[in-house]
Design a protein around this motif. Structure first.
Motif, PDB file in Angstrom:
ATOM      1  N   SER A   1       0.818  -1.220   0.000  1.00 45.77           N
ATOM      2  CA  SER A   1       0.000   0.000   0.000  1.00 45.77           C
ATOM      3  C   SER A   1       0.850   1.267   0.000  1.00 45.77           C
ATOM      4  O   SER A   1       0.344   2.363  -0.255  1.00 45.77           O
ATOM      5  CB  SER A   1      -0.910   0.023   1.234  1.00 45.77           C
ATOM      6  N   LEU A   2       2.136   1.116   0.297  1.00 50.15           N
ATOM      7  CA  LEU A   2       3.007   2.283   0.456  1.00 50.15           C
ATOM      8  C   LEU A   2       3.932   2.436  -0.746  1.00 50.15           C
ATOM      9  O   LEU A   2       4.685   1.515  -1.078  1.00 50.15           O
ATOM     10  CB  LEU A   2       3.834   2.152   1.741  1.00 50.15           C
ATOM     11  N   ASP A   3       3.883   3.581  -1.376  1.00 56.00           N
ATOM     12  CA  ASP A   3       4.693   3.865  -2.562  1.00 56.00           C
ATOM     13  C   ASP A   3       5.907   4.682  -2.125  1.00 56.00           C
ATOM     14  O   ASP A   3       5.812   5.893  -1.896  1.00 56.00           O
ATOM     15  CB  ASP A   3       3.854   4.643  -3.579  1.00 56.00           C
ATOM     16  N   SER A   4       7.062   4.035  -2.012  1.00 55.12           N
ATOM     17  CA  SER A   4       8.251   4.726  -1.512  1.00 55.12           C
ATOM     18  C   SER A   4       8.772   5.782  -2.482  1.00 55.12           C
ATOM     19  O   SER A   4       9.389   6.770  -2.063  1.00 55.12           O
ATOM     20  CB  SER A   4       9.357   3.707  -1.187  1.00 55.12           C
ATOM     21  N   ASP A   5       8.538   5.590  -3.775  1.00 59.11           N
ATOM     22  CA  ASP A   5       8.937   6.631  -4.743  1.00 59.11           C
ATOM     23  C   ASP A   5       8.110   7.900  -4.521  1.00 59.11           C
ATOM     24  O   ASP A   5       8.630   9.020  -4.549  1.00 59.11           O
ATOM     25  CB  ASP A   5       8.741   6.123  -6.175  1.00 59.11           C
ATOM     26  N   GLN A   6       6.814   7.724  -4.340  1.00 61.49           N
ATOM     27  CA  GLN A   6       5.940   8.866  -4.075  1.00 61.49           C
ATOM     28  C   GLN A   6       6.337   9.557  -2.774  1.00 61.49           C
ATOM     29  O   GLN A   6       6.361  10.788  -2.680  1.00 61.49           O
ATOM     30  CB  GLN A   6       4.491   8.392  -3.994  1.00 61.49           C
ATOM     31  N   LEU A   7       6.687   8.765  -1.771  1.00 62.81           N
ATOM     32  CA  LEU A   7       7.104   9.325  -0.488  1.00 62.81           C
ATOM     33  C   LEU A   7       8.328  10.211  -0.653  1.00 62.81           C
ATOM     34  O   LEU A   7       8.371  11.332  -0.122  1.00 62.81           O
ATOM     35  CB  LEU A   7       7.400   8.188   0.495  1.00 62.81           C
ATOM     36  N   ALA A   8       9.317   9.738  -1.382  1.00 66.30           N
ATOM     37  CA  ALA A   8      10.552  10.508  -1.555  1.00 66.30           C
ATOM     38  C   ALA A   8      10.332  11.736  -2.417  1.00 66.30           C
ATOM     39  O   ALA A   8      10.779  12.846  -2.078  1.00 66.30           O
ATOM     40  CB  ALA A   8      11.637   9.623  -2.161  1.00 66.30           C
ATOM     41  N   ASP A   9       9.626  11.560  -3.546  1.00 63.54           N
ATOM     42  CA  ASP A   9       9.524  12.636  -4.538  1.00 63.54           C
ATOM     43  C   ASP A   9       8.455  13.668  -4.217  1.00 63.54           C
ATOM     44  O   ASP A   9       8.635  14.861  -4.495  1.00 63.54           O
ATOM     45  CB  ASP A   9       9.247  12.039  -5.921  1.00 63.54           C
ATOM     46  N   LYS A  10       7.350  13.225  -3.631  1.00 64.16           N
ATOM     47  CA  LYS A  10       6.221  14.127  -3.439  1.00 64.16           C
ATOM     48  C   LYS A  10       6.031  14.591  -1.995  1.00 64.16           C
ATOM     49  O   LYS A  10       5.527  15.692  -1.755  1.00 64.16           O
ATOM     50  CB  LYS A  10       4.926  13.441  -3.906  1.00 64.16           C
ATOM     51  N   VAL A  11       6.429  13.757  -1.055  1.00 65.62           N
ATOM     52  CA  VAL A  11       6.202  14.094   0.352  1.00 65.62           C
ATOM     53  C   VAL A  11       7.446  14.705   0.978  1.00 65.62           C
ATOM     54  O   VAL A  11       7.433  15.837   1.448  1.00 65.62           O
ATOM     55  CB  VAL A  11       5.753  12.851   1.155  1.00 65.62           C
ATOM     56  N   LEU A  12       8.544  13.962   0.974  1.00 67.88           N
ATOM     57  CA  LEU A  12       9.757  14.452   1.614  1.00 67.88           C
ATOM     58  C   LEU A  12      10.442  15.548   0.810  1.00 67.88           C
ATOM     59  O   LEU A  12      10.871  16.558   1.350  1.00 67.88           O
ATOM     60  CB  LEU A  12      10.726  13.290   1.859  1.00 67.88           C
ATOM     61  N   GLN A  13      10.578  15.311  -0.489  1.00 69.11           N
ATOM     62  CA  GLN A  13      11.193  16.294  -1.397  1.00 69.11           C
ATOM     63  C   GLN A  13      12.555  16.774  -0.874  1.00 69.11           C
ATOM     64  O   GLN A  13      12.912  17.938  -1.011  1.00 69.11           O
ATOM     65  CB  GLN A  13      10.268  17.494  -1.602  1.00 69.11           C
ATOM     66  N   ASP A  14      13.300  15.866  -0.258  1.00 74.23           N
ATOM     67  CA  ASP A  14      14.580  16.251   0.339  1.00 74.23           C
ATOM     68  C   ASP A  14      15.768  15.599  -0.355  1.00 74.23           C
ATOM     69  O   ASP A  14      16.864  15.541   0.193  1.00 74.23           O
ATOM     70  CB  ASP A  14      14.590  15.882   1.823  1.00 74.23           C
ATOM     71  N   LYS A  15      15.518  15.095  -1.566  1.00 74.84           N
ATOM     72  CA  LYS A  15      16.521  14.427  -2.384  1.00 74.84           C
ATOM     73  C   LYS A  15      16.882  13.027  -1.872  1.00 74.84           C
ATOM     74  O   LYS A  15      17.839  12.419  -2.342  1.00 74.84           O
ATOM     75  CB  LYS A  15      17.784  15.287  -2.554  1.00 74.84           C
ATOM     76  N   SER A  16      16.141  12.515  -0.899  1.00 78.82           N
ATOM     77  CA  SER A  16      16.342  11.136  -0.475  1.00 78.82           C
ATOM     78  C   SER A  16      15.812  10.203  -1.560  1.00 78.82           C
ATOM     79  O   SER A  16      15.032  10.606  -2.426  1.00 78.82           O
ATOM     80  CB  SER A  16      15.633  10.861   0.853  1.00 78.82           C
TER      81      SER A  16
END
Length: 543
Positions: free
Chosen positions: A317-332
């Protein structure tokens, strides 16, 4: 380290008294610098800490046998050269420099290391990193179980300035371990004098590193260090004072930096995107990872996470790409395994571990409905409530809210509540097994896959509570019968990682962190490390 894991620490850095009173720092004063921390320093006792902030501050006031240089190469510190290996690489003989001193003027001796390591292994100490000594040194397991005295641990002083260390088995990464805080020395006479108050205030601490503590109390938001005049060693500190302040909000940290109240701050989320073209901005790679950890203890009544379907449904259920690119947006970067890229290479192939092991995790939402239905049938419930434990940092709240929203959206009938605690309290609950899911971090303590994978072995003190004999056998083989065969050893590691991430889904990889930094351009010398304590502040200087 959840070193906190605990090392996905996205730090925020501040000035101590200067920022507290709202004045700008004096940039012409090149004798001091101010750094901030995203959470309180949990402990100044090298045996009690498990978070990166504590390790970083401790690293400035303590010296071990060896230390990592700016290129993450193991270099002698109190040790006089490299160790001499014998007995099939299970015995280390290490000579010490004769000029190393404690801050009270006493000599640092081999006995100080013996005392510290025995204290670490002693279960009565309740060291968060006891396992890193107990599982490595000879007789450590028996000491941990209370079967024999800590005095029987495989370390002894041969005279005043020589250590003889006996390991349970050959350990290729042992020199790397000796750079890590739990292997630092401790002064027995001083600790026994102050008793339970040890490391709770400047007057109850003793140091052998380049700095000493001038201002500190447990839970405090400010820490101040000054040069240790009795220090003799490889680091030649150029600053007279290092100041640290807890700044949990990255926005606050950035404001203080822009007002010249901070010399360095670490950005999170959209602050990275908005400031990436600013003077002083840079990104620093690191090996810290963030992952969702399930409590797998069989002793918990009706533990939902013993059901594989619910673990799979949550993971997909968790999209780690979306988390990095859309939520964190910290270049992780999204993490596709438990061990991150560019951390360690396979000695037999020269290939990066992650590249060699491939992608073990990508969310597949086409499987969620079926997995969730199986989970609810197994639980005998149409509605399920779960709790997610996080600490009170900004980035943890952002990820926590993302996990909550996505799981409740993808899994009908699921309610996720978020429990937010200061990091020290959160770590305490995790260590006691009092949680369901936790947003965990881990930063490597030494340069070997074991530093990640050992968290899921069925050994005392493991917060995940996982028990899989097949996994344990692979790990024991890698560090036992296959320890001198790197090809077989790394094959064992890859198979063990597949069990955790792909076959059993006992954790959900989320992201590999980076540090996004705003730093005064003329502030130099702050070294970053991919293993152990993340930052060395003792080498900082003004250009």
């Amino acid at each position: 380290m959840k070193r906190k894991a605990t090392l996905m620490t996205v730090l925020a850095v501040g000035a101590i008294a200067l920022s507290a009173c709202g004045k700008q720092s004096n940039q012409t004063d090149k004798s001091k610098a101010s750094f901030g921390l995203n959470t309180e320093v949990a402990s100044m006792d090298t045996l009690k800490a498990q978070d990166p902030n504590s390790f970083d501050v401790q690293d400035a006031v303590f010296s071990g046998l060896y230390r990592m240089n700016a290129k993450d190469k193991v270099m002698p510190d109190i040790a006089k050269g490299a160790p001499k290996l014998s007995n099939g690489n299970k015995t280390y003989t290490i000579n010490l420099r004769h000029d190393a001193k404690w801050s009270n003027g006493e000599a640092v001796t081999a006995g100080d290391f013996v005392y510290a390591w025995q204290r670490a292994a002693n279960p009565r100490t309740k060291s968060n990193y006891a396992f890193i000594v107990q599982t490595i040194l000879k007789n450590g397991d028996e000491v941990a179980a209370g079967k024999i005295s800590p005095s029987k641990l495989g370390v002894k002083a041969v005279g005043k300035y020589q250590l003889k260390v006996e390991l349970q088995k050959p350990t290729p990464y042992f020199e790397s371990l000796l750079t890590f805080n739990p292997y630092f020395p401790q002064n027995k006479k001083f600790i026994e004098k102050v008793g339970s108050k040890y490391a709770t205030s400047p007057s109850t601490m003793i140091y052998n590193g380049p700095f000493k503590v001038a201002k500190y109390s447990q839970g405090a938001t400010t820490i101040s260090l000054t040069q240790n005049k009795n220090y003799v060693g490889p680091i030649k500190p150029k600053l007279k004072e290092l100041n640290f302040q807890v700044v949990k909000s990255a926005n606050t940290g950035l404001n203080q930096y822009q007002a010249k109240q901070l010399d360095m701050t670490f950005l999170t989320n959209n602050l990275v995107k908005n400031n990436q073209n600013s003077t002083g901005f840079k990104t620093v790679p690191n090996s810290m990872i963030t992952y969702l950890q399930f409590n797998m203890r069989k002793s918990i009544k009706n533990n939902p996470f013993l059901n594989k379907s619910i673990r799979q449904a949550i993971a997909n259920s968790l999209d780690s790409d979306q988390l990095a690119d859309k939520v964190l947006q910290d270049k992780s970067k999204a993490l596709t395994g438990f061990i991150p890229p560019k951390f360690v290479t396979n000695p037999s192939t020269g290939k990066d571990f992650r590249a060699e092991g491939g992608d073990l995790y990508h969310a597949d939402r086409s499987k969620v409905d079926d997995q969730w239905k199986k989970a609810k049938r197994a639980l005998g419930q149409s509605k399920v409530s779960l709790q997610l434990l996080i600490d009170d940092e900004d980035w943890q709240k952002s990820i926590g809210e993302y996990i909550q929203a996505e799981l409740q959206k993808q899994l009908p009938g699921l309610t996720v509540t978020i429990k937010v605690l200061p990091q020290q309290q959160e770590l305490s609950l995790v260590s006691q097994g009092q949680y369901q899911m936790v947003l965990a971090q881990w930063g490597p303590d030494y340069q070997d896959p074991t530093t990640y994978l050992a968290n899921y072995m069925n050994t005392p003190g493991r917060a995940a509570g996982y028990n899989n004999p097949k996994f344990d056998k692979l790990m024991n083989d890698a560090n036992g019968k296959d320890v001198n065969n790197s090809a077989k050893r790394f094959s064992d590691f890859h198979k063990a990682e597949e069990i955790l991430v792909k076959d059993e889904q006992v954790l959900v990889p989320l992201n590999q962190q980076v540090y996004s930094i705003m730093r005064q351009p003329k502030l130099k010398g702050v070294a970053h490390h991919m293993v152990g304590a993340p930052f060395t502040y003792a080498t900082a200087y003004w250009e």
